[in-house]
Design an enzyme around this catalytic site. Structure first.
Site, PDB file in Angstrom:
ATOM      1  N   LYS A 203      -1.100  -9.427   2.761  1.00 42.26           N
ATOM      2  CA  LYS A 203      -0.344  -8.965   3.932  1.00 42.26           C
ATOM      3  C   LYS A 203      -1.211  -7.979   4.697  1.00 42.26           C
ATOM      4  O   LYS A 203      -1.916  -7.165   4.086  1.00 42.26           O
ATOM      5  CB  LYS A 203       0.970  -8.302   3.498  1.00 42.26           C
ATOM      6  CG  LYS A 203       1.762  -7.705   4.681  1.00 42.26           C
ATOM      7  CD  LYS A 203       3.190  -7.346   4.317  1.00 42.26           C
ATOM      8  CE  LYS A 203       3.360  -6.007   3.660  1.00 42.26           C
ATOM      9  NZ  LYS A 203       2.859  -4.859   4.427  1.00 42.26           N
TER      10      LYS A 203
ATOM     11  N   ASP B 268      -0.988  -6.155  -0.337  1.00 42.95           N
ATOM     12  CA  ASP B 268      -1.363  -5.550   0.950  1.00 42.95           C
ATOM     13  C   ASP B 268      -2.863  -5.344   1.073  1.00 42.95           C
ATOM     14  O   ASP B 268      -3.528  -4.923   0.110  1.00 42.95           O
ATOM     15  CB  ASP B 268      -0.711  -4.157   1.062  1.00 42.95           C
ATOM     16  CG  ASP B 268       0.519  -4.170   1.942  1.00 42.95           C
ATOM     17  OD1 ASP B 268       0.718  -5.128   2.718  1.00 42.95           O
ATOM     18  OD2 ASP B 268       1.292  -3.192   1.846  1.00 42.95           O
TER      19      ASP B 268
ATOM     20  N   ASP C 177       0.846  -1.202   0.000  1.00 38.89           N
ATOM     21  CA  ASP C 177       0.000   0.000   0.000  1.00 38.89           C
ATOM     22  C   ASP C 177       0.879   1.250   0.000  1.00 38.89           C
ATOM     23  O   ASP C 177       0.374   2.376  -0.082  1.00 38.89           O
ATOM     24  CB  ASP C 177      -1.016  -0.015   1.152  1.00 38.89           C
ATOM     25  CG  ASP C 177      -0.383  -0.058   2.518  1.00 38.89           C
ATOM     26  OD1 ASP C 177       0.858  -0.219   2.612  1.00 38.89           O
ATOM     27  OD2 ASP C 177      -1.131   0.068   3.518  1.00 38.89           O
ATOM     28  N   SER C 178       2.215   1.045   0.027  1.00 38.31           N
ATOM     29  CA  SER C 178       3.140   2.166  -0.206  1.00 38.31           C
ATOM     30  C   SER C 178       2.902   2.761  -1.583  1.00 38.31           C
ATOM     31  O   SER C 178       3.420   3.832  -1.896  1.00 38.31           O
ATOM     32  CB  SER C 178       4.590   1.688  -0.091  1.00 38.31           C
ATOM     33  OG  SER C 178       4.802   0.563  -0.924  1.00 38.31           O
TER      34      SER C 178
ATOM     35  N   GLU D 273      -1.289  -5.520   8.522  1.00 42.62           N
ATOM     36  CA  GLU D 273      -0.483  -4.957   9.604  1.00 42.62           C
ATOM     37  C   GLU D 273      -1.107  -5.263  10.964  1.00 42.62           C
ATOM     38  O   GLU D 273      -2.333  -5.195  11.116  1.00 42.62           O
ATOM     39  CB  GLU D 273      -0.365  -3.434   9.412  1.00 42.62           C
ATOM     40  CG  GLU D 273       0.353  -3.061   8.129  1.00 42.62           C
ATOM     41  CD  GLU D 273       0.519  -1.557   7.943  1.00 42.62           C
ATOM     42  OE1 GLU D 273       0.169  -0.777   8.866  1.00 42.62           O
ATOM     43  OE2 GLU D 273       1.000  -1.159   6.867  1.00 42.62           O
TER      44      GLU D 273
ATOM     45  N   GLU E 104       9.276  -4.169  10.361  1.00 44.51           N
ATOM     46  CA  GLU E 104       9.716  -2.869   9.836  1.00 44.51           C
ATOM     47  C   GLU E 104      10.237  -1.984  10.972  1.00 44.51           C
ATOM     48  O   GLU E 104       9.571  -1.835  12.011  1.00 44.51           O
ATOM     49  CB  GLU E 104       8.540  -2.187   9.116  1.00 44.51           C
ATOM     50  CG  GLU E 104       8.931  -0.838   8.516  1.00 44.51           C
ATOM     51  CD  GLU E 104       7.928  -0.307   7.484  1.00 44.51           C
ATOM     52  OE1 GLU E 104       6.961  -1.021   7.150  1.00 44.51           O
ATOM     53  OE2 GLU E 104       8.143   0.831   7.025  1.00 44.51           O
TER      54      GLU E 104
HETATM   55  O1  KIV Z   1       3.576  -1.131   1.617  1.00 40.42           O
HETATM   56  C1  KIV Z   1       4.762  -1.492   1.626  1.00 40.42           C
HETATM   57  O2  KIV Z   1       5.551  -1.187   0.730  1.00 40.42           O
HETATM   58  C2  KIV Z   1       5.211  -2.304   2.740  1.00 40.42           C
HETATM   59  C3  KIV Z   1       6.692  -2.551   2.854  1.00 40.42           C
HETATM   60  C4  KIV Z   1       7.337  -1.335   3.347  1.00 40.42           C
HETATM   61  C5  KIV Z   1       6.979  -3.724   3.679  1.00 40.42           C
HETATM   62  O3  KIV Z   1       4.440  -2.711   3.538  1.00 40.42           O
END
Ligand code: KIV
Length: 278
Positions: free
Chosen positions: A113, A83, A44-45, A115, A182
């Site tokens: 993924k 994510d 989600d970055s 969090e 992280e």
């Molecule tokens: O969203 C992302 O890029 C991440 C990484 C920083 C692990 O979660």
């Protein structure tokens, strides 16, 4: 060799490092897949590096599905993790399972993924029960930036180190097959890595983790809005791209591009006939 949850787990057992990079589009996916990167993360970055938000809070399920499906079309061997965006799994376990399913069905991910540690154990358990592999993400979890009061290294005190250890154990117990850590002190990440049977993937967590992940724009030197301490630039692609853009700008302005070899030809007599007819 096609990567699966089994091959990735075996890498930890054999002491082989796992490589992971973020990816958000088809072209990059093909490049990373052909380079042999083990796992791609549609993070989600993408809110920061693709969409220009200051954080990941505004990213939607539709954003994630759109980019995940594009990456999926570009890979053959790499294992694709996508994510779950902010508020797609926090409201209820049922909603979390449904959204994880959408990332698999519409986004063609091989795993999701999310969090959170202990507090997400029930959700991780439910998603894995639906046959969806889960990568957990603990430590500095960017979706909690407002709760943390900024992007801060986690686990520096005894209490927060203990919390991270119990988070790591809880996500493993709940069924996660890997965990991203992280911004965690290197020695603590090493301690956690030794305690777990599932692979740990570090970002700002030292080199004792079972694998590493970086945001590709960071490691290629393409994103300069900010640069975390843990980033190493493996290329200066941003500078190369800017140089190419400037050369293009100049060539078009000077009329040296397109040259004859970039143009389609037509017999001269057709142009003559055209002129005679008008
Ligand atoms: O969203 C992302 O890029 C991440 C990484 C920083 C692990 O979660």
């Amino acid at each position: 060799m096609k990567q699966t949850v089994l091959t990735l787990t075996e890498k930890k057992q054999h002491g082989e490092k796992i490589t992971m990079l973020t990816c958000y589009d088809y072209t990059m996916a093909k490049l990373m897949d052909s380079a042999g990167i083990d796992m791609l993360l549609v993070g989600d970055s993408l809110g920061n590096v693709m969409l220009g938000y200051p954080d990941t809070i505004s990213v939607t399920m539709e954003d994630m599905i759109h980019h995940s499906a594009a990456v999926a079309r570009g890979i053959q061997n790499t294992f694709l993790v996508t994510d779950m965006p902010f508020m797609s799994y926090q409201v209820s376990v049922e909603e979390a399972v449904r959204n994880a399913g959408r990332l698999m069905k519409e986004g063609r991910a091989s795993a999701v993924k999310l969090e959170g540690g202990t507090e997400m154990a029930e959700t991780i358990h439910a998603i894995t029960k639906a046959s969806i592999p889960v990568v957990a993400h603990i430590g500095m979890t960017p979706q909690s930036v407002n709760a943390f009061g900024g992007f801060k290294v986690q686990g520096k005190t005894l209490a927060s180190a203990k919390k991270l250890v119990s988070d790591a154990k809880a996500v493993q117990e709940a069924g996660a097959f890997a965990v991203v850590m992280e911004c965690v002190p290197a020695k603590l990440a090493e301690y956690i890595t030794q305690k777990l049977t599932i692979p740990t993937i570090g970002i700002g967590a030292g080199n004792a983790c079972d694998g590493q992940v970086l945001v590709y724009q960071d490691m290629l030197g393409m994103f300069e809005d900010y640069r975390p301490k843990f980033v190493k630039q493996f290329g200066q692609v941003g500078a190369e791209m800017k140089k190419a853009f400037q050369e293009y700008q100049q060539a078009v302005q000077e009329g040296t591009f397109p040259a004859k070899e970039h143009s389609y030809q037509i017999p001269e007599e057709i142009i003559t006939l055209l002129e005679n007819e008008s």
